[in-house]
Every structure is written in C-alpha cells, then in structure tokens.
Design an enzyme around this catalytic site. Structure first.
Site, short mmCIF file in Angstrom:
data_model
loop_
_atom_site.label_atom_id
_atom_site.label_comp_id
_atom_site.label_asym_id
_atom_site.label_seq_id
_atom_site.Cartn_x
_atom_site.Cartn_y
_atom_site.Cartn_z
N TYR A 135 24.42 44.82 35.00
CA TYR A 135 23.95 44.12 33.80
C TYR A 135 22.99 42.98 34.14
CZ TYR A 135 27.03 46.13 30.21
OH TYR A 135 27.64 46.96 29.31
N LYS A 190 34.10 52.52 42.45
CA LYS A 190 33.52 53.82 42.84
C LYS A 190 33.11 53.70 44.30
CE LYS A 190 31.97 58.00 41.91
NZ LYS A 190 32.85 59.14 41.59
N ASP A 222 36.05 57.47 37.85
CA ASP A 222 36.11 58.76 37.13
C ASP A 222 37.55 59.20 36.93
OD1 ASP A 222 36.23 59.02 39.90
OD2 ASP A 222 35.03 60.85 40.00
N ASP A 246 32.94 48.02 30.63
CA ASP A 246 32.36 48.29 29.31
C ASP A 246 32.80 49.66 28.82
OD1 ASP A 246 30.59 47.96 27.06
OD2 ASP A 246 29.19 49.31 28.07
N ASP A 250 36.03 50.74 25.90
CA ASP A 250 35.81 51.55 24.69
C ASP A 250 36.78 52.73 24.68
OD1 ASP A 250 33.61 50.03 23.75
OD2 ASP A 250 32.60 51.85 23.06
#
Ligand code: IPM
Ligand code: MG
Length: 355
Positions: A135, A190, A222, A246, A250
């Site tokens: 970001y 990751k 994942d 983020d 959600d």
C-alpha cells in the site's frame, strides 16, 4: 474528549448519522466536529484529504469515519482519488494497528452463507498492519507511460516492503491482544514466495520469545483463505500484513452474516484511533436508506473502549445491538425469513431506544 466525525461518501453519511445518534444518547462529555473527506472533500476543496480535515483529525482523541469512494472518481489521478483520504489519515496519524474482530451473533447464524455449525459461536480477531506493505511501497508507478500519465502504459509496478520495526510493533500488538484472549496467534504470510513475508515470519518468531505464554503458528495466506471458510473457529488472533489483511478481513466478515456487521479500530502508538466499518461506501445502495449502520455503531463501541476509556458505555452499545437483533430487526443485508426488515434510520432509532 474530542471526536472528529468524517462521514465521507456513499452510504458513509447515512451510517455515520446513525452512529452519532447512538453516541448522543449516552450523554457523555463529548465534543464532535464534522468535516468533509473523500470524494465529498474533492468536490468542495479539490482534494480528498484537505489540510483542515487532517488537522482536525490529528487534534482529536478519536476519528469516527464512514467510508470513501465512488466509481465516478475512477478516472482521477491516483493522489486525488477518494481512497487516498483514508490512506493519508492512516499514514499521517501513524495508525499502524488495525483491529477487525469477526463475531457471529447467535441471531445472525442463519444470515451467513456458511453452515450454522461452522460459525455459531465464532469470535476471531484479525489484526492487520495498516501503514506499510504494498500500500505504501516506493517506488510505485506505471512504467513506459505515454506522457507521464497512465492511459496506454505497457507495464505497471508496486513495491511490497516491510521493515523490521514495522513488523515488531504489530507483532507486540498481536501477542498482547492474544494474552487477553485464548493465547494463540496465527501469523499469515506468503514466505514460500515473498522476501517481505520471510522477514515477517522471522520477526514474528523472534518477538514471540518475549511472550512464552502465547502459542504462535504460521499459515500461508492462500491456505488461510481456505481455512477461514473451512474451519473458521480454529482461529483466534490472526495477524497479517496490510494487503493480506485487507482481503482476509472482507472474507471473515461474511462469517458474521454480513460485511455490514464488521467494525474496526485503527490505533497509533499514542492510543489515538480511527474507527470505521470494515465495509466501503457502497455507491450502488447509497441514498436508498437501506445500508446497515451496525458496523459503524459497533465501531463507536470500539472507540469508547480503546480511545476514550469508557468500557461501560462500550458494553452498553454492544448489548443494545444484541437487543435489536433479538427483537428481530434486520436491514436487507442480514434479513432472513421471519425477521422484520428495517431501514438504516429505523435500525439506528432502535439501537438508540434499546440504549
Ligand atoms: C479497507 C478498504 C481500504 C483498504 C480502501 C478503501 C483503501 O478496503 O479499509 O479495507 O484497502 O484498506
Ligand atoms: Mg478492504
């Protein structure tokens, strides 16, 4: 106690109005000042985060934020887009620690798209690092742009980066939060592909040494995305970087029935905080009076707890939300057969009455 109220765009104005209504019922010695942010601020002042709005936010004990964004600004240069307002507030105020609790209220078990037994009793806490990662990576841009502007670019890049101190401080936040809960932290990264993630994992393991009472485990992002819908209750505190956080927050919101239920707190090292629903400005339903104000109302509870030291008032709001759900009142997003469909304003009124 001073609160900056920044409703923003889309449903932001509608849901923040209900949260302010609820806050006023508590009759606390609060001073509230409202300012424009996002697309609304761009229209009025030519910038999504005007100097005056930033100043007000920085001078307040807490910021109550709605949402920003609208498709109609998609063509603007990136620094002028509404989303830059929330990113600018997070960066300028140093709000690095984002708490996104996902709690499934018993009354909403049926509203989730998952089987009731998977989510009944769910109470997990996602801690998202909020001021680093891709970001805020430098450099960023579109390479081989025609005239320095993006249309027609052949290549684009963003840079993912984390520094050791940035990871250390969010690690401490996560371990300390876990100490007050079930003493388990899952760190999500990751590291099988990314160097930033390897550093993230290494630092998590180092900081964990200082918290021998907390168990740390690691999960690739994942796999975490899959486990969140397979066996969400296996998580307790989940800590991760800005981008993964983020996305996973959600996803986690749907475990609670609706993204309209998920509050959030973004804190800096001084205890100042910005409180906002985890959802966005939803321009498709803006102005229709159907948005769910509960995520914002629950964010007010987090504000009272974390920034204003008013735990009793926070508990009262959370109990009032439980009560209206118990009464069967539902906005469209959490509606199911046998319940009563209400508008944004009616939901706010009901919580105020329950208080
Ligand atoms: C969120 C939002 C923001 C983010 C957007 C509006 C910039 O999706 O708070 O989750 O990506 O952080
Ligand atoms: Mg998001």
């Amino acid at each position: 106690m001073k609160i900056a109220v920044l409703p923003g765009d889309g449903i932001g104005t509608e849901i923040v109005a209900e949260a302010v209504k609820v806050l006023k019922v508590l009759d606390l010695p609060l001073e509230m000042e409202t300012a424009l942010v996002g697309g609304a601020a761009y229209e009025a002042h030519g910038h999504p985060l005007p100097e005056s709005t930033l100043k007000l936010a920085m001078a307040s004990d807490a910021v109550l934020f709605g949402a920003v964004g609208d498709w109609k600004y998609d063509k603007l240069d990136r620094p002028l887009r509404p989303e830059q307002a929330i990113l600018g507030l997070r960066k300028n105020m140093g709000l690095f620690a984002n708490f996104r609790p996902a709690i499934c209220y018993e009354q909403l078990v049926g509203a989730s798209s998952l089987k009731p037994e998977l989510i009944s009793g769910l109470d997990i806490l996602i801690i998202r690092e909020l001021t680093g990662d891709i970001y805020f990576g430098q450099p960023r841009g579109r390479r081989i742009a025609t005239d320095g502007h993006f249309p027609g670019a052949e290549e684009a890049f963003d840079t993912m980066r984390y520094s050791r101190p940035e990871i250390e401080r969010i690690a401490h936040v996560a371990f300390q939060a876990a100490q007050k809960r079930s003493k388990r932290v899952t760190s999500v990264d990751k590291n099988n592909v990314l160097e930033t993630s390897q550093l993230w994992k290494d630092v998590m393991i180092e900081v964990a040494q200082q918290y021998p009472d907390v168990a740390l485990d690691h999960m690739l992002v994942d796999n975490a995305a899959m486990q969140l819908v397979k066996a969400p209750k296996a998580f307790d505190v989940l800590v991760t970087g800005n981008m993964f956080g983020d996305i996973l927050s959600d996803e986690a919101s749907m475990l609670t029935g609706s993204i309209g239920m998920l509050p959030s707190a973004s804190l800096n090292a001084q205890g100042q905080g910005l409180y906002e629903p985890s959802h966005g400005s939803a321009p498709d339903i803006a102005g229709k009076g159907i948005a769910n104000p509960l995520a914002t109302i629950l964010s007010v509870a987090m504000m009272l707890r974390f920034s204003l030291n008013q735990e009793a008032a926070a508990l009262r709001i959370e109990a009032a939300v439980q009560k209206v759900l118990q009464q069967g009142l539902r906005t469209g997003d959490i509606y199911s057969e046998g319940t009563t469909r209400v508008s944004t304003v009616q939901m706010g009124d009901a919580v105020a009455r329950a208080l």
